[in-house]
Scaffold this motif. Structure first.
Motif, PDB file in Angstrom:
ATOM      1  N   THR A 124     -14.249   8.566 -36.913  1.00 28.04           N
ATOM      2  CA  THR A 124     -14.266   9.260 -38.205  1.00 28.04           C
ATOM      3  C   THR A 124     -15.694   9.587 -38.620  1.00 28.04           C
ATOM      4  O   THR A 124     -15.997  10.705 -39.065  1.00 28.04           O
ATOM      5  N   ALA A 125     -16.586   8.612 -38.465  1.00 27.97           N
ATOM      6  CA  ALA A 125     -17.990   8.836 -38.810  1.00 27.97           C
ATOM      7  C   ALA A 125     -18.619   9.885 -37.898  1.00 27.97           C
ATOM      8  O   ALA A 125     -19.395  10.738 -38.345  1.00 27.97           O
ATOM      9  N   PHE A 126     -18.262   9.840 -36.622  1.00 24.77           N
ATOM     10  CA  PHE A 126     -18.842  10.799 -35.676  1.00 24.77           C
ATOM     11  C   PHE A 126     -18.350  12.220 -35.953  1.00 24.77           C
ATOM     12  O   PHE A 126     -19.104  13.180 -35.803  1.00 24.77           O
ATOM     13  N   LYS A 127     -17.102  12.345 -36.352  1.00 27.39           N
ATOM     14  CA  LYS A 127     -16.580  13.670 -36.690  1.00 27.39           C
ATOM     15  C   LYS A 127     -17.326  14.252 -37.888  1.00 27.39           C
ATOM     16  O   LYS A 127     -17.593  15.459 -37.934  1.00 27.39           O
ATOM     17  N   SER A 128     -17.658  13.413 -38.851  1.00 26.10           N
ATOM     18  CA  SER A 128     -18.443  13.882 -39.998  1.00 26.10           C
ATOM     19  C   SER A 128     -19.812  14.362 -39.558  1.00 26.10           C
ATOM     20  O   SER A 128     -20.313  15.388 -40.024  1.00 26.10           O
ATOM     21  N   LEU A 129     -20.415  13.624 -38.631  1.00 29.29           N
ATOM     22  CA  LEU A 129     -21.719  14.024 -38.104  1.00 29.29           C
ATOM     23  C   LEU A 129     -21.622  15.361 -37.391  1.00 29.29           C
ATOM     24  O   LEU A 129     -22.458  16.252 -37.576  1.00 29.29           O
ATOM     25  N   SER A 137     -21.332  10.929 -42.737  1.00 32.67           N
ATOM     26  CA  SER A 137     -21.526  10.255 -41.450  1.00 32.67           C
ATOM     27  C   SER A 137     -22.415   9.028 -41.598  1.00 32.67           C
ATOM     28  O   SER A 137     -22.133   7.975 -41.012  1.00 32.67           O
ATOM     29  N   SER A 138     -23.489   9.129 -42.383  1.00 35.49           N
ATOM     30  CA  SER A 138     -24.361   7.966 -42.578  1.00 35.49           C
ATOM     31  C   SER A 138     -23.616   6.848 -43.286  1.00 35.49           C
ATOM     32  O   SER A 138     -23.746   5.674 -42.930  1.00 35.49           O
ATOM     33  N   ARG A 139     -22.799   7.215 -44.270  1.00 36.47           N
ATOM     34  CA  ARG A 139     -22.005   6.205 -44.968  1.00 36.47           C
ATOM     35  C   ARG A 139     -20.997   5.561 -44.010  1.00 36.47           C
ATOM     36  O   ARG A 139     -20.815   4.336 -44.001  1.00 36.47           O
ATOM     37  N   GLY A 140     -20.355   6.387 -43.183  1.00 38.25           N
ATOM     38  CA  GLY A 140     -19.369   5.871 -42.242  1.00 38.25           C
ATOM     39  C   GLY A 140     -19.974   4.936 -41.215  1.00 38.25           C
ATOM     40  O   GLY A 140     -19.406   3.879 -40.912  1.00 38.25           O
ATOM     41  N   PHE A 141     -21.129   5.291 -40.667  1.00 36.59           N
ATOM     42  CA  PHE A 141     -21.757   4.436 -39.663  1.00 36.59           C
ATOM     43  C   PHE A 141     -22.298   3.142 -40.285  1.00 36.59           C
ATOM     44  O   PHE A 141     -22.265   2.085 -39.650  1.00 36.59           O
TER      45      PHE A 141
END
Length: 244
Positions: A124-129, A137-141
């Protein structure tokens, strides 16, 4: 030709030369943008390969654990098993704790579920990136790292966290993410790329000496990597002498 005509002609020639320079500059910028896009696509492919490798390792580990449990159950004698359970059932009749004892083998299933949840959070975080939503993405990672500090994807999460901050020119925080990756996971497959981006960030922060030293370390530590080639090119752009 009169002096005025000659001056006008020279001005027209100069304007044409200026326009050519502008066109060349635009073409150069377009080429740089295409190279950045290609680099992003390469990193994405590398990420997908890593995911497949991690999934294969997880599936193999689950299969190996199941086979091990089956072998143990097949080799165990039923008489001792009955004897070991009898005291608990007799001493505390109807106690929920005694009934729950056989549930111990469920731990691997919970571990597999946690692994699946971690992989989903990472993706999910990578898809945002990939979509250019660097805040998400920064929040997800960050959340992934806090929740799954011991996951096999945690080193990669630190790298992409640094990339998220680098993309938004938050170079100081990017440096912290890259440095943490290199100090805690020096053998990570992302170590070369993290060192490269650390050098880039230092240069952007006008820390030229540190940045040059970092890029040179990429060339010396990872001589056959793509990161080493990019570091060499950046050093050469700074100064042909620096690249030596």
């Amino acid at each position: 030709m009169s002096l005025a005509d000659r001056v006008a002609r020279l001005e027209q020639q100069q304007q044409g030369q200026d326009q050519n320079k502008v066109n060349q500059l635009n073409q150069l910028q377009q080429m740089q943008s295409m190279m950045q896009q290609m680099q992003g696509q390469i990193e994405e492919l590398q990420h997908q390969v890593q995911l497949l490798q991690d999934q294969t390792k997880t599936q193999y580990g689950d299969l190996d654990s199941r086979v091990g449990r089956i072998e143990k159950q097949g080799s165990a004698s039923p008489a001792p098993a009955t004897t070991s359970l009898a005291p608990a059932n007799v001493s505390v009749p109807g106690n929920a704790a005694s009934v729950a004892q056989p549930a111990a083998p469920a731990a691997p299933a919970e571990s597999a579920a946690e692994k699946a949840a971690a992989l989903n959070a990472y993706n999910t975080a990578f898809k945002s990136l990939r979509a250019g939503d660097y805040v998400a993405s920064s929040r997800g990672f960050r959340e992934f790292i806090q929740k799954y500090p011991n996951d096999t994807l945690t080193p990669n999460a630190f790298y992409w966290l640094g990339e998220s901050y680098y993309a938004t020119t938050n170079y100081q925080v990017a440096v912290e993410a890259f440095k943490h990756l290199l100090s805690q996971y020096p053998q990570s497959e992302k170590a070369a790329d993290a060192t490269l981006k650390l050098g880039y960030s230092q240069l952007e922060m006008k820390q030229t000496e540190e940045g040059v030293a970092t890029l040179k370390s990429v060339v010396s530590k990872y001589p056959n990597s793509n990161a080493a080639k990019l570091a060499q090119e950046r050093l050469h752009r700074l100064s042909p002498q620096t690249a030596r």
